[in-house]
Scaffold this motif. Structure first.
Motif, PDB file in Angstrom:
ATOM      1  N   GLY A 266       0.779  -1.232   0.000  1.00  0.00           N
ATOM      2  CA  GLY A 266       0.000   0.000   0.000  1.00  0.00           C
ATOM      3  C   GLY A 266       0.809   1.280   0.000  1.00  0.00           C
ATOM      4  N   PHE A 267       2.150   1.178  -0.078  1.00  0.00           N
ATOM      5  CA  PHE A 267       2.980   2.382  -0.095  1.00  0.00           C
ATOM      6  C   PHE A 267       3.019   2.993  -1.499  1.00  0.00           C
ATOM      7  CE2 PHE A 267       4.543   0.152   3.629  1.00  0.00           C
ATOM      8  CZ  PHE A 267       4.753   1.166   4.537  1.00  0.00           C
ATOM      9  N   SER A 268       2.992   4.303  -1.556  1.00  0.00           N
ATOM     10  CA  SER A 268       3.130   4.997  -2.833  1.00  0.00           C
ATOM     11  C   SER A 268       4.529   4.752  -3.393  1.00  0.00           C
ATOM     12  CB  SER A 268       2.910   6.493  -2.640  1.00  0.00           C
ATOM     13  OG  SER A 268       3.349   7.220  -3.764  1.00  0.00           O
ATOM     14  N   GLU A 269       4.617   4.498  -4.699  1.00  0.00           N
ATOM     15  CA  GLU A 269       5.924   4.263  -5.322  1.00  0.00           C
ATOM     16  C   GLU A 269       6.844   5.468  -5.148  1.00  0.00           C
ATOM     17  OE1 GLU A 269       5.749   2.995  -9.348  1.00  0.00           O
ATOM     18  OE2 GLU A 269       4.627   1.160  -8.909  1.00  0.00           O
ATOM     19  N   LYS A 270       6.271   6.655  -5.030  1.00  0.00           N
ATOM     20  CA  LYS A 270       7.065   7.874  -4.871  1.00  0.00           C
ATOM     21  C   LYS A 270       7.800   7.898  -3.534  1.00  0.00           C
ATOM     22  CE  LYS A 270       4.069  10.752  -7.761  1.00  0.00           C
ATOM     23  NZ  LYS A 270       3.191  11.952  -7.792  1.00  0.00           N
ATOM     24  N   LYS A 271       7.289   7.135  -2.562  1.00  0.00           N
ATOM     25  CA  LYS A 271       7.897   7.115  -1.242  1.00  0.00           C
ATOM     26  C   LYS A 271       8.911   5.986  -1.066  1.00  0.00           C
ATOM     27  CE  LYS A 271       4.236   9.297   1.495  1.00  0.00           C
ATOM     28  NZ  LYS A 271       3.401   9.153   2.712  1.00  0.00           N
ATOM     29  N   ILE A 272       9.051   5.135  -2.066  1.00  0.00           N
ATOM     30  CA  ILE A 272       9.933   3.965  -1.959  1.00  0.00           C
ATOM     31  C   ILE A 272      11.253   4.237  -2.688  1.00  0.00           C
ATOM     32  CG2 ILE A 272      10.184   1.519  -2.464  1.00  0.00           C
ATOM     33  CD1 ILE A 272       7.107   1.345  -2.490  1.00  0.00           C
ATOM     34  N   ILE A 273      12.364   4.053  -1.986  1.00  0.00           N
ATOM     35  CA  ILE A 273      13.671   4.212  -2.621  1.00  0.00           C
ATOM     36  C   ILE A 273      14.020   2.919  -3.355  1.00  0.00           C
ATOM     37  CG2 ILE A 273      16.126   4.625  -2.254  1.00  0.00           C
ATOM     38  CD1 ILE A 273      14.349   7.053  -1.812  1.00  0.00           C
ATOM     39  N   ASP A 274      14.201   3.034  -4.648  1.00  0.00           N
ATOM     40  CA  ASP A 274      14.452   1.881  -5.523  1.00  0.00           C
ATOM     41  C   ASP A 274      15.671   2.201  -6.388  1.00  0.00           C
ATOM     42  OD1 ASP A 274      14.481  -0.119  -7.384  1.00  0.00           O
ATOM     43  OD2 ASP A 274      12.434   0.180  -8.101  1.00  0.00           O
ATOM     44  N   ILE A 275      16.802   1.578  -6.070  1.00  0.00           N
ATOM     45  CA  ILE A 275      18.035   1.817  -6.833  1.00  0.00           C
ATOM     46  C   ILE A 275      18.558   0.545  -7.480  1.00  0.00           C
ATOM     47  CG2 ILE A 275      18.698   3.805  -5.410  1.00  0.00           C
ATOM     48  CD1 ILE A 275      20.732   1.933  -4.011  1.00  0.00           C
ATOM     49  N   ILE A 276      17.789  -0.539  -7.390  1.00  0.00           N
ATOM     50  CA  ILE A 276      18.326  -1.843  -7.776  1.00  0.00           C
ATOM     51  C   ILE A 276      18.685  -1.953  -9.251  1.00  0.00           C
ATOM     52  CG2 ILE A 276      16.097  -2.967  -8.232  1.00  0.00           C
ATOM     53  CD1 ILE A 276      17.359  -5.471  -6.780  1.00  0.00           C
ATOM     54  N   SER A 277      18.020  -1.214 -10.112  1.00  0.00           N
ATOM     55  CA  SER A 277      18.273  -1.358 -11.552  1.00  0.00           C
ATOM     56  C   SER A 277      19.687  -0.944 -11.935  1.00  0.00           C
ATOM     57  CB  SER A 277      17.259  -0.542 -12.361  1.00  0.00           C
ATOM     58  OG  SER A 277      17.388   0.836 -12.072  1.00  0.00           O
ATOM     59  N   THR A 278      20.301  -0.047 -11.145  1.00  0.00           N
ATOM     60  CA  THR A 278      21.641   0.437 -11.475  1.00  0.00           C
ATOM     61  C   THR A 278      22.724  -0.026 -10.497  1.00  0.00           C
ATOM     62  OG1 THR A 278      21.176   2.494 -10.277  1.00  0.00           O
ATOM     63  CG2 THR A 278      20.791   2.488 -12.667  1.00  0.00           C
ATOM     64  N   THR A 279      22.332  -0.696  -9.411  1.00  0.00           N
ATOM     65  CA  THR A 279      23.335  -1.165  -8.447  1.00  0.00           C
ATOM     66  C   THR A 279      23.260  -2.657  -8.189  1.00  0.00           C
ATOM     67  OG1 THR A 279      21.912  -0.798  -6.514  1.00  0.00           O
ATOM     68  CG2 THR A 279      23.264   1.054  -7.250  1.00  0.00           C
ATOM     69  N   GLY A 280      22.106  -3.262  -8.439  1.00  0.00           N
ATOM     70  CA  GLY A 280      21.909  -4.658  -8.094  1.00  0.00           C
ATOM     71  C   GLY A 280      21.699  -4.823  -6.601  1.00  0.00           C
ATOM     72  N   ASN A 281      21.688  -6.066  -6.165  1.00  0.00           N
ATOM     73  CA  ASN A 281      21.572  -6.400  -4.753  1.00  0.00           C
ATOM     74  C   ASN A 281      22.987  -6.437  -4.178  1.00  0.00           C
ATOM     75  OD1 ASN A 281      21.491  -7.803  -2.287  1.00  0.00           O
ATOM     76  ND2 ASN A 281      19.791  -9.116  -2.927  1.00  0.00           N
ATOM     77  N   CYS A 282      23.316  -5.462  -3.351  1.00  0.00           N
ATOM     78  CA  CYS A 282      24.672  -5.345  -2.795  1.00  0.00           C
ATOM     79  C   CYS A 282      24.748  -5.912  -1.383  1.00  0.00           C
ATOM     80  CB  CYS A 282      25.118  -3.888  -2.806  1.00  0.00           C
ATOM     81  SG  CYS A 282      25.157  -3.152  -4.446  1.00  0.00           S
ATOM     82  N   VAL A 283      23.962  -6.952  -1.134  1.00  0.00           N
ATOM     83  CA  VAL A 283      23.952  -7.681   0.132  1.00  0.00           C
ATOM     84  C   VAL A 283      23.624  -6.696   1.262  1.00  0.00           C
ATOM     85  CG1 VAL A 283      25.093  -9.553   1.391  1.00  0.00           C
ATOM     86  CG2 VAL A 283      25.766  -9.086  -0.953  1.00  0.00           C
ATOM     87  N   ALA A 284      24.397  -6.675   2.343  1.00  0.00           N
ATOM     88  CA  ALA A 284      24.078  -5.806   3.476  1.00  0.00           C
ATOM     89  C   ALA A 284      24.255  -4.328   3.151  1.00  0.00           C
ATOM     90  CB  ALA A 284      24.943  -6.177   4.673  1.00  0.00           C
TER      91      ALA A 284
END
Length: 324
Positions: A266-284
């Motif tokens: 239910g969170f607005s996409e504008k409020k979610i930080i999403d950087i995975i497309s350019t960094t990938g999953n960098c573990v911790a």
């Protein structure tokens, strides 16, 4: 206004992204999948590959976070994979920073290490044991990629992030912390080798035992409802609504996992930080990297409420709510 259970302020932010970018096209030859397949199933279009080790990566991020402030009273390494078994990675980070005689240790909660470290640091500050704490997360996920597992291999990237956190008399700090662990998910995300079970000297230890292995679909299936319930409990227990959360910073597990916070949470996409497309999953390092990136992009301001949430191997889920 929700109650602050530990007052602190974050006075320094730092990050390190290696210069080398590996695109999905470049990776496709290594894992036997097309560029389109990688982009579709992982949402990762490019990831960074580090030529330097985790201690040097972490020190670069830490130096930026420290700036011209005094040396910290404590250094916490909140990373997923160590530089070596002994001594602790925090020792090598301190050495790279040029410090000596500063207590340092690691908190290893796989991809949730930063959230757990934040809670530990908040507790130390609240007890007045320390007044200035450096938290560093630094991971080279690409070192453990198993190219025979295309999806997990395509997800991983390298990065480091750090924050400098201080005792404060202001109405800022930790509002809530929550964590649960479900051992029935212990086989879903693994690096089986390197410990006493499959020791490097054991004849039955295989090369792939030392590489990252994950059943992404089963992790997602197991975690989604549990994370949803944790979010519901966190909001209710702190008398908050989704609208009260100014920014949601999730662990960058996969594009599907991040999308679930808006699709099911239910969170607005504008409020979610999403950087995975350019960094990938960098573990911790993924979650604090997203946090530091949000800071550098001016995505939040003083007195706003930030919600950290994510999953880790175990299976574990954790969250923390802070007022910045």
């Amino acid at each position: 206004m929700p109650k602050i259970i530990s007052s602190f302020k974050i006075t320094g932010y730092g990050s390190y992204l290696p210069d080398k970018i590996q695109t999905s096209f470049e990776l496709s030859e290594l894992i036997g999948k097309s560029e389109n397949w990688i982009n579709k199933y992982t949402g990762v279009f490019e990831r960074r590959i580090s030529k330097i080790d985790v201690d040097k990566m972490g020190a670069i991020a830490a130096k930026e976070a420290i700036g011209d402030k005094p040396s910290p009273d404590l250094i916490i390494n909140a990373s997923g994979v160590p530089k070596q078994t002994l001594p602790d990675t925090s020792v090598f980070i301190q050495k790279e920073l040029g410090y000596t005689n500063i207590p340092s240790f690691s908190i290893h909660s796989t991809c949730l290490s930063f959230i757990v470290a934040l809670n530990v640091a908040a507790s130390f500050l609240e007890s007045n044991m320390y007044k200035k704490i450096l938290i560093v997360s630094s991971d080279r996920g690409t070192r453990g990629r198993n190219y025979n597992e295309p999806e997990s291999a395509a997800l991983l990237g390298d990065a480091a992030a750090a924050i400098y956190i201080e005792k404060s008399a202001e109405e800022s700090g930790l509002i809530s912390y929550n964590m649960s662990t479900y051992p029935d998910g212990s086989s879903l995300t693994e690096v089986r080798g390197g410990g006493t079970n499959l020791h490097p000297q054991d004849s039955n230890t295989k090369l792939e035992d030392n590489l990252f292995s994950m059943n992404g679909p089963l992790v997602y299936k197991m975690a989604r409802k549990k994370v949803y319930n944790m979010i519901k409990d966190d909001l209710e227990n702190n008398e908050l609504s989704i609208n009260d959360i100014d920014l949601l910073i999730p662990h960058q597990a996969s594009k599907m996992a991040i999308k679930a916070y808006s699709k099911y949470g239910g969170f607005s996409e504008k409020k979610i930080i999403d950087i995975i497309s350019t960094t990938g999953n960098c573990v911790a390092a993924s979650l604090p990297l997203a946090f530091v990136t949000a800071f550098k992009e001016n995505r939040f301001k003083k007195n706003e409420i930030i919600y950290f949430v994510g999953t880790g191997a175990g299976l574990s889920i954790a969250s923390a709510i802070i007022r910045i």
